[in-house]
Write a protein that holds these residues in place. Structure first.
Motif, PDB file in Angstrom:
ATOM      1  N   THR A  50     -50.938  57.860 -29.101  1.00 13.75           N
ATOM      2  CA  THR A  50     -50.128  58.342 -28.130  1.00 13.75           C
ATOM      3  C   THR A  50     -50.186  60.336 -28.683  1.00 13.75           C
ATOM      4  N   ALA A  51     -49.639  61.130 -28.111  1.00 13.25           N
ATOM      5  CA  ALA A  51     -49.684  62.135 -28.160  1.00 13.25           C
ATOM      6  C   ALA A  51     -48.297  62.665 -28.780  1.00 13.25           C
ATOM      7  N   PRO A  52     -48.068  63.896 -29.525  1.00  8.01           N
ATOM      8  CA  PRO A  52     -46.115  64.082 -29.874  1.00  8.01           C
ATOM      9  C   PRO A  52     -45.929  64.220 -28.219  1.00  8.01           C
ATOM     10  N   VAL A  82     -51.732  59.938 -32.913  1.00  8.21           N
ATOM     11  CA  VAL A  82     -51.212  59.021 -33.321  1.00  8.21           C
ATOM     12  C   VAL A  82     -51.421  57.025 -33.041  1.00  8.21           C
ATOM     13  N   PHE A  83     -51.107  56.875 -33.709  1.00  6.41           N
ATOM     14  CA  PHE A  83     -51.507  55.425 -33.493  1.00  6.41           C
ATOM     15  C   PHE A  83     -50.410  54.626 -33.795  1.00  6.41           C
ATOM     16  N   VAL A  84     -49.682  53.847 -32.314  1.00  7.23           N
ATOM     17  CA  VAL A  84     -48.934  52.410 -32.704  1.00  7.23           C
ATOM     18  C   VAL A  84     -48.735  51.967 -32.291  1.00  7.23           C
ATOM     19  N   ARG A  85     -48.227  50.504 -33.702  1.00  8.00           N
ATOM     20  CA  ARG A  85     -48.137  49.023 -33.557  1.00  8.00           C
ATOM     21  C   ARG A  85     -47.003  48.441 -33.026  1.00  8.00           C
ATOM     22  N   ILE A  86     -47.396  47.914 -31.327  1.00  5.96           N
ATOM     23  CA  ILE A  86     -45.946  46.844 -31.496  1.00  5.96           C
ATOM     24  C   ILE A  86     -45.945  45.745 -32.208  1.00  5.96           C
ATOM     25  N   GLU A  87     -45.132  45.144 -33.163  1.00  8.34           N
ATOM     26  CA  GLU A  87     -45.618  43.945 -34.072  1.00  8.34           C
ATOM     27  C   GLU A  87     -44.469  43.006 -32.641  1.00  8.34           C
ATOM     28  N   PRO A  88     -44.679  41.900 -32.427  1.00  6.13           N
ATOM     29  CA  PRO A  88     -43.531  40.989 -31.227  1.00  6.13           C
ATOM     30  C   PRO A  88     -42.703  40.335 -32.633  1.00  6.13           C
ATOM     31  N   THR A  89     -41.426  40.279 -31.636  1.00  2.00           N
ATOM     32  CA  THR A  89     -40.255  39.394 -31.844  1.00  2.00           C
ATOM     33  C   THR A  89     -40.500  38.506 -31.406  1.00  2.00           C
ATOM     34  N   ARG A  90     -40.660  38.356 -29.622  1.00  2.74           N
ATOM     35  CA  ARG A  90     -40.874  37.342 -28.866  1.00  2.74           C
ATOM     36  C   ARG A  90     -42.061  38.059 -27.923  1.00  2.74           C
TER      37      ARG A  90
END
Length: 145
Positions: free
Chosen positions: A54-56, A117-125
């Motif tokens: 993403t970008a700002p 910008v790299f964003v990582r989504i860590e799953p909780t479910r």
């Protein structure tokens, strides 16, 4: 898909991850205060997490205020469909090692804009469902469920 003995079937986690790896466009849902936003994003599966770029702007700001997100991907054909929903926490990557690894994950913007910008989504479910697409049942008479 073999999951489709019934019109709707729950998918095990491993199958959800398998299906996520077949697509590259999903929806990121953020929530800040009374505002819920949905953003279409291209993504790549990275281990047992999701990477987006993403970008700002609104998306990054909302992820900074509240890292709890939903991520959804679906797909359909004329005869079947599926949907996978992941609840998780989104974090912008900051370390050089994490960013370098993300750079090599093969995630490229779909449109000619800079997304640094790299964003990582860590799953909780994670959960998923498969659907058999058949004609609607007869509306009169006794319904079989």
């Amino acid at each position: 898909m073999t999951e489709l003995d019934a019109p709707v079937a729950s998918l095990p986690d491993a199958r959800c991850w398998e299906l996520l790896r077949t697509q590259e466009l999903g929806r990121l849902v953020t929530h800040v205060g009374d505002v819920v936003d949905v953003f279409p994003v291209n993504y790549v599966v990275d281990g047992e997490g999701i990477l987006i770029r993403t970008a700002p702007g609104t998306k990054l700001l909302e992820l900074t205020v509240n890292a709890d997100v939903l991520f959804e991907v679906d797909h359909h054909t004329d005869t079947e469909a599926w949907s996978v929903i992941m609840r998780g926490r989104a974090t912008a990557l900051e370390s050089e090692a994490d960013i370098e690894r993300a750079e090599n994950a093969g995630l490229r913007p779909w449109i000619p804009t800079l997304k640094r910008v790299f964003v990582r989504i860590e799953p909780t479910r994670i959960s998923g469902r498969a659907f058999r697409r058949d004609p609607e049942p007869e509306r009169t008479g006794v319904a079989e469920y």
